[in-house]
Design an enzyme around this catalytic site. Structure first.
Site, PDB file in Angstrom:
ATOM      1  N   ARG A   1       0.842  -1.206   0.000  1.00  0.00           N
ATOM      2  CA  ARG A   1       0.000   0.000   0.000  1.00  0.00           C
ATOM      3  C   ARG A   1       0.871   1.247   0.000  1.00  0.00           C
ATOM      4  NH1 ARG A   1      -1.630   2.825   4.157  1.00  0.00           N
ATOM      5  NH2 ARG A   1      -1.734   1.126   5.648  1.00  0.00           N
TER       6      ARG A   1
ATOM      7  N   TYR B   1     -15.138  16.245 -15.871  1.00  0.00           N
ATOM      8  CA  TYR B   1     -15.608  14.852 -15.832  1.00  0.00           C
ATOM      9  C   TYR B   1     -16.591  14.663 -14.660  1.00  0.00           C
ATOM     10  CZ  TYR B   1     -15.553   9.929 -14.714  1.00  0.00           C
ATOM     11  OH  TYR B   1     -15.938   8.665 -14.389  1.00  0.00           O
TER      12      TYR B   1
ATOM     13  N   ASP C   1      -5.996  17.626 -15.200  1.00  0.00           N
ATOM     14  CA  ASP C   1      -6.365  16.261 -15.588  1.00  0.00           C
ATOM     15  C   ASP C   1      -6.164  16.164 -17.091  1.00  0.00           C
ATOM     16  OD1 ASP C   1      -7.663  13.985 -16.503  1.00  0.00           O
ATOM     17  OD2 ASP C   1      -9.339  14.150 -15.102  1.00  0.00           O
TER      18      ASP C   1
ATOM     19  N   LYS D   1      -7.513   4.866 -19.451  1.00  0.00           N
ATOM     20  CA  LYS D   1      -7.859   5.316 -20.808  1.00  0.00           C
ATOM     21  C   LYS D   1      -6.652   5.148 -21.754  1.00  0.00           C
ATOM     22  CE  LYS D   1     -11.750   6.246 -18.903  1.00  0.00           C
ATOM     23  NZ  LYS D   1     -11.624   6.910 -17.662  1.00  0.00           N
TER      24      LYS D   1
END
Ligand SMILES: Cc1ncc(COP(=O)(O)O)c(C=O)c1O
Length: 378
Positions: free
Chosen positions: A38, A95, A167, A192
């Site tokens: 993590r 978005y 972004d 993406k």
């Protein structure tokens, strides 16, 4: 000595140490190494480093943090950099998941948000307050494909002592490198273009230690770490990023140009077309005459026409997401913007018959033929 050419997948959540002191030093950040996945994982770290190289080749001071998804990267960036009483300026057409963070979650934490048209630098400047700590933008917005003037936003943000966070999911570093235009942090949904095959979910944040440090802390504490198997797939996708995006941009330009001539089309939006409102900005900021792999088409026959167009396609798939090798289409009003009625759609500049096409790497002539016959059917 021989080493693997492919990236090894280190499928381990825990690591062992020779001594108790080594364990303490690595966990305490006094020595390099891995302790717990993590916090850091070698496969995830290799993917992040490769993205940093794509966004800022030759810059040793730019690093990246890997995330479980684009939303994990965005939320950790917002929570890492903003605190109660702060203020952020974000695009009204950002978005949907990011919009939800801005409109619902940040207000619960006492963080003020102004949603403005990011292509209107005057409006962004007017929205500044004494507590503005971040100006947030998207290199290319969805579905309007608007392109903000990043250097101008950087001047506004930095003049107010705020950071510019971008972004850049819709552009990918092949089309635009926002750090070269004044951005302090670049975020991606790696799901993406970066991964490119619609088979892995991930995210990444890129910047210098000064800006990335708080994002790393938030990633570790909030727990949105990238799994090693996903990191392997995303890293492998990066090997063909240039080739894929180059082809996608070329095909998108061809399709945008040709589809504009179909009688059933009211409007085509693509930053590469001179009719696009920010074509000049895109030409200035985008690399190598590329304008991205997404186009939007307004079908003249409205909502039923948009749906019929999608149903008539044979090669292009009706599918979620974008940026992969597969060409995909979505009817905007019934999918990503389904919450908006026709009046709200019109106010947002979205036609009820609008479809968004994410152009893949198939034969462009075959794509054109498929889209053309579907337009005939709509
Ligand atoms: C521009 C943009 N940013 C962020 C995200 C969120 O990414 P993810 O789905 O990987 O969390 C998306 C997803 O569609 C997106 O289009």
């Amino acid at each position: 000595m021989s080493r693997p050419l492919g990236l090894p997948v280190v499928r381990s959540s825990a690591f062992t140490f020779d001594t108790a002191e080594d364990y303490a030093d690595i966990l305490g950040g006094r020595a390099p190494g891995y302790s717990y996945s993590r916090i850091d994982n070698p496969t995830a770290a290799a993917f992040a480093e490769a993205v940093a190289t794509c966004e800022a080749p030759g810059r040793d001071d730019v690093r990246a943090e890997p995330f479980a998804s684009g939303m994990a990267a965005i939320s950790a960036t917002l929570l890492g950099h903003l605190t109660a009483g702060d203020h952020v300026i974000a695009p009204a057409d950002c978005y949907g998941g990011s919009y939800s963070l801005f409109s619902r979650w940040l207000s619960r934490l006492g963080i003020g948000v102004s949603l403005v048209d990011a292509t209107d630098t005057v409006a962004v400047r007017a929205a500044l307050t004494e507590r503005t700590r971040m100006v947030y933008a998207e290199t290319v917005a969805n579905p309007t494909l608007s392109v903000p003037d990043l250097p101008a936003l950087a001047v506004v943000a930095h003049g107010a002592g705020a950071r510019l966070v971008v972004d850049s999911t819709f552009a990918s570093p092949v089309v635009c490198r926002p750090l070269e235009h004044g951005a302090d942090l670049v975020l991606h949904s790696a799901t993406k273009f970066l991964g490119g095959h619609a088979d892995a979910t991930g995210g990444v944040a890129v910047g210098t230690a000064e800006h990335l440090g708080p994002v790393r802390e938030a990633r570790i504490d909030l727990g949105g770490c990238l799994a090693p198997d996903e990191a392997f797939l995303l890293h492998r996708g990066l090997a063909t990023l240039d080739l894929r995006v180059e082809r996608q941009c070329q095909s998108a330009m061809l399709l945008a140009d040709k589809l504009s001539g179909h009688p059933g089309v009211a409007r085509v939006r693509y930053p590469g077309l001179t009719s696009h409102p920010q074509h000049a900005t895109a030409t200035r900021l985008f690399r190598g005459g590329r304008f991205g792999g997404l186009i939007t088409v307004d079908i003249s026959s409205g909502r039923p026409g948009g749906m019929a167009f999608c149903d008539a396609l044979r090669v292009v798939r009706v599918a979620t997401s974008l940026g992969s090798v597969h060409s995909k289409v979505s009817h905007v009003a019934s999918t990503t913007h389904r919450q908006l009625d026709d009046a709200a759609l019109a106010a947002a500049g979205i036609a009820s018959g609008q479809v968004r096409i994410s152009v893949g790497v198939e034969d462009p002539e075959e794509l054109l033929a498929d889209l053309w016959q579907a337009l005939d059917a709509a």
